[in-house]
Design a protein around this motif. Structure first.
Motif, mmCIF file in Angstrom:
data_model
loop_
_atom_site.group_PDB
_atom_site.id
_atom_site.type_symbol
_atom_site.label_atom_id
_atom_site.label_comp_id
_atom_site.label_asym_id
_atom_site.label_seq_id
_atom_site.Cartn_x
_atom_site.Cartn_y
_atom_site.Cartn_z
ATOM 1 N N ARG A 134 0.841 -1.200 0.000
ATOM 2 C CA ARG A 134 0.000 0.000 0.000
ATOM 3 C C ARG A 134 0.875 1.249 0.000
ATOM 4 N NH1 ARG A 134 -1.946 -2.985 5.076
ATOM 5 N NH2 ARG A 134 0.309 -3.140 4.962
ATOM 6 N N LEU A 135 0.653 2.089 -0.992
ATOM 7 C CA LEU A 135 1.394 3.344 -1.064
ATOM 8 C C LEU A 135 0.408 4.502 -0.936
ATOM 9 C CD1 LEU A 135 3.857 2.670 -4.039
ATOM 10 C CD2 LEU A 135 4.312 2.422 -1.590
ATOM 11 N N PHE A 136 0.575 5.294 0.105
ATOM 12 C CA PHE A 136 -0.255 6.476 0.285
ATOM 13 C C PHE A 136 0.486 7.636 -0.345
ATOM 14 C CE2 PHE A 136 -1.406 3.458 3.509
ATOM 15 C CZ PHE A 136 -2.782 3.387 3.302
ATOM 16 N N VAL A 137 -0.079 8.152 -1.439
ATOM 17 C CA VAL A 137 0.610 9.188 -2.203
ATOM 18 C C VAL A 137 -0.080 10.523 -1.936
ATOM 19 C CG1 VAL A 137 1.405 9.901 -4.471
ATOM 20 C CG2 VAL A 137 1.265 7.464 -3.918
ATOM 21 N N LEU A 138 0.659 11.425 -1.283
ATOM 22 C CA LEU A 138 0.111 12.730 -0.908
ATOM 23 C C LEU A 138 0.556 13.780 -1.927
ATOM 24 C CD1 LEU A 138 0.330 10.998 1.816
ATOM 25 C CD2 LEU A 138 0.177 13.209 2.969
ATOM 26 N N TYR A 139 -0.419 14.400 -2.576
ATOM 27 C CA TYR A 139 -0.136 15.422 -3.584
ATOM 28 C C TYR A 139 -0.159 16.805 -2.950
ATOM 29 C CZ TYR A 139 -0.409 11.792 -7.100
ATOM 30 O OH TYR A 139 -0.157 10.668 -7.852
ATOM 31 N N HIS A 140 0.832 17.614 -3.329
ATOM 32 C CA HIS A 140 0.956 18.970 -2.776
ATOM 33 C C HIS A 140 0.983 20.004 -3.895
ATOM 34 C CE1 HIS A 140 2.201 17.596 1.307
ATOM 35 N NE2 HIS A 140 2.668 16.568 0.635
ATOM 36 N N ASP A 141 0.397 21.151 -3.635
ATOM 37 C CA ASP A 141 0.506 22.294 -4.540
ATOM 38 C C ASP A 141 1.962 22.774 -4.478
ATOM 39 O OD1 ASP A 141 0.573 24.777 -5.723
ATOM 40 O OD2 ASP A 141 -1.280 25.489 -4.776
ATOM 41 N N PRO A 142 2.674 22.771 -5.633
ATOM 42 C CA PRO A 142 4.100 23.160 -5.595
ATOM 43 C C PRO A 142 4.308 24.583 -5.092
ATOM 44 C CG PRO A 142 3.420 22.483 -7.825
ATOM 45 C CD PRO A 142 2.195 22.443 -6.960
ATOM 46 N N ALA A 143 3.278 25.443 -5.211
ATOM 47 C CA ALA A 143 3.428 26.830 -4.782
ATOM 48 C C ALA A 143 3.506 26.938 -3.261
ATOM 49 C CB ALA A 143 2.254 27.670 -5.292
ATOM 50 N N THR A 144 2.984 25.937 -2.548
ATOM 51 C CA THR A 144 2.934 26.035 -1.088
ATOM 52 C C THR A 144 4.201 25.518 -0.416
ATOM 53 O OG1 THR A 144 1.890 23.860 -0.840
ATOM 54 C CG2 THR A 144 0.421 25.777 -1.052
ATOM 55 N N LEU A 145 5.017 24.753 -1.135
ATOM 56 C CA LEU A 145 6.263 24.312 -0.505
ATOM 57 C C LEU A 145 7.348 24.122 -1.549
ATOM 58 C CD1 LEU A 145 5.829 20.657 0.896
ATOM 59 C CD2 LEU A 145 4.623 21.576 -1.042
ATOM 60 N N GLU A 146 8.567 24.447 -1.144
ATOM 61 C CA GLU A 146 9.701 24.401 -2.059
ATOM 62 C C GLU A 146 10.094 22.969 -2.381
ATOM 63 O OE1 GLU A 146 13.927 26.296 -1.577
ATOM 64 O OE2 GLU A 146 12.347 27.778 -1.189
ATOM 65 N N ARG A 147 10.208 22.161 -1.320
ATOM 66 C CA ARG A 147 10.485 20.751 -1.560
ATOM 67 C C ARG A 147 9.495 19.911 -0.755
ATOM 68 N NH1 ARG A 147 13.895 18.403 2.514
ATOM 69 N NH2 ARG A 147 14.338 16.639 1.152
ATOM 70 N N ALA A 148 9.146 18.746 -1.329
ATOM 71 C CA ALA A 148 8.164 17.884 -0.676
ATOM 72 C C ALA A 148 8.753 17.323 0.612
ATOM 73 C CB ALA A 148 7.777 16.758 -1.619
ATOM 74 N N PRO A 149 7.912 17.047 1.619
ATOM 75 C CA PRO A 149 8.416 16.414 2.844
ATOM 76 C C PRO A 149 9.035 15.047 2.528
ATOM 77 C CG PRO A 149 6.117 17.106 3.089
ATOM 78 C CD PRO A 149 6.480 17.261 1.650
ATOM 79 N N ASP A 150 9.823 14.510 3.440
ATOM 80 C CA ASP A 150 10.462 13.209 3.220
ATOM 81 C C ASP A 150 9.418 12.113 3.051
ATOM 82 O OD1 ASP A 150 12.980 14.209 3.323
ATOM 83 O OD2 ASP A 150 13.267 13.806 5.462
ATOM 84 N N SER A 151 9.683 11.226 2.092
ATOM 85 C CA SER A 151 8.820 10.079 1.880
ATOM 86 C C SER A 151 9.412 8.871 2.595
ATOM 87 C CB SER A 151 8.689 9.788 0.381
ATOM 88 O OG SER A 151 8.079 10.882 -0.270
ATOM 89 N N HIS A 152 8.569 7.877 2.839
ATOM 90 C CA HIS A 152 9.033 6.688 3.553
ATOM 91 C C HIS A 152 8.425 5.440 2.943
ATOM 92 C CE1 HIS A 152 10.501 9.275 6.799
ATOM 93 N NE2 HIS A 152 9.361 9.932 6.666
ATOM 94 N N GLY A 153 9.242 4.422 2.766
ATOM 95 C CA GLY A 153 8.753 3.111 2.337
ATOM 96 C C GLY A 153 9.240 2.084 3.332
ATOM 97 N N LEU A 154 8.325 1.287 3.880
ATOM 98 C CA LEU A 154 8.702 0.322 4.914
ATOM 99 C C LEU A 154 8.525 -1.104 4.424
ATOM 100 C CD1 LEU A 154 6.843 1.899 7.983
ATOM 101 C CD2 LEU A 154 9.111 2.439 7.118
ATOM 102 N N GLN A 155 9.604 -1.892 4.572
ATOM 103 C CA GLN A 155 9.496 -3.301 4.198
ATOM 104 C C GLN A 155 8.646 -4.041 5.223
ATOM 105 O OE1 GLN A 155 13.140 -5.586 4.081
ATOM 106 N NE2 GLN A 155 12.285 -7.005 2.592
ATOM 107 N N LYS A 156 8.815 -3.679 6.509
ATOM 108 C CA LYS A 156 7.989 -4.301 7.548
ATOM 109 C C LYS A 156 6.629 -3.620 7.529
ATOM 110 C CE LYS A 156 11.358 -6.147 10.700
ATOM 111 N NZ LYS A 156 12.401 -5.659 11.598
#
Ligand SMILES: [Zn+2]
Length: 257
Positions: A134-156
């Motif tokens: 399951r991948l929860f993909v959060l979309y952001h308006d590029p105008a509101t932030l310079e770089r996207a927050p850190d993403s995380h993928g967990l094997q466990k």
């Protein structure tokens, strides 16, 4: 007597967890059957722009990721025609728990438990089979932030939280970020310097043998960026310029020692 019973129970729970982790690994690293990956799109910042973008998402937006996995798997001799299938689920309303950037090991463990709990509930979509990953993909308006927050993928837990931009021009970059986090859930590790972001040599380079070494034309997926010179690196425009290096292929069992 009670002490022994408590010990036996604890042992049983630990055994069950180990068995579950082992079964997850067989299912995700066997490469005998197409792996079902669910993308659960979310409006990451509550903006109207992100909302419009998420509403316009279709299966075609994730085809490039499926093609990337097929192309690279075949290069390593995986015979499965389609190693990864991306299934787009309807937009969710609740956002996954956020990880505090300053969280210690205990905070991270607690967050990952909450995330797995969140994922178990979010995946229950009437009439739709739950995916393996399951991948929860959060979309952001590029105008509101310079770089996207850190993403995380967990094997466990086979779950990922991915932050991307709600902009058509960023589709290629978004696909790289999604494929990178998906790779984490499959057991791949980062291949860039966590401080500077620079690709690690040689495992984070697409063509470590290239002469001259710089500029690299392509990026290794777990480095995410290609080295243009010793001190400069950038993210390619899409997965067409990204490869799975041998170290990553070993980790996800496309390749064996
Ligand atoms: Zn990573």
């Amino acid at each position: 007597m009670w002490k022994n019973l408590r010990m036996a129970l604890l042992l049983l729970v630990l055994l069950a967890v180990a068995l579950h982790t082992w079964l997850d690994r067989i299912a995700t690293q066997g490469w005998q059957h197409t792996l079902w990956v669910g993308v659960f799109p979310l409006n990451g910042d509550g903006s109207a722009l992100a909302q419009r973008y998420v509403a316009g998402l279709g299966a075609a937006d994730f085809k490039g990721i499926e093609e990337f996995f097929a192309r690279e798997a075949h290069r390593y001799g995986v015979s499965l025609e389609q190693p990864v299938h991306i299934e787009l689920y309807p937009q969710g309303t609740a956002l996954p728990p956020a990880l505090d950037p300053g969280a210690g090991p205990l905070g991270i463990a607690w967050w990952s438990l909450r995330l797995r709990w969140f994922a178990a509930h979010a995946e229950q979509v009437p009439g739709r089979a739950p995916p393996r990953i399951r991948l929860f993909v959060l979309y952001h308006d590029p105008a509101t932030l310079e770089r996207a927050p850190d993403s995380h993928g967990l094997q466990k837990g086979l779950v990922g939280v991915v932050h991307v931009f709600a902009q058509a021009a960023m589709t290629g970059g978004n696909s790289i970020v999604i494929a990178h986090e998906l790779m984490h859930t499959l057991g791949a590790s980062d291949k860039y310097d966590l401080g500077s972001g620079a690709p690690l040599y040689p495992i984070g380079f697409a063509d470590p043998e290239r002469e001259p070494r710089y500029p690299q034309r392509r990026a290794e997926i777990m480095a995410g960026r290609r080295a243009l010179s010793v001190a400069h690196f950038d993210m390619p425009s899409g997965l067409g310029e990204v490869v799975v290096g041998p170290a990553t292929a070993l980790e996800i069992r496309w390749k064996h020692l």
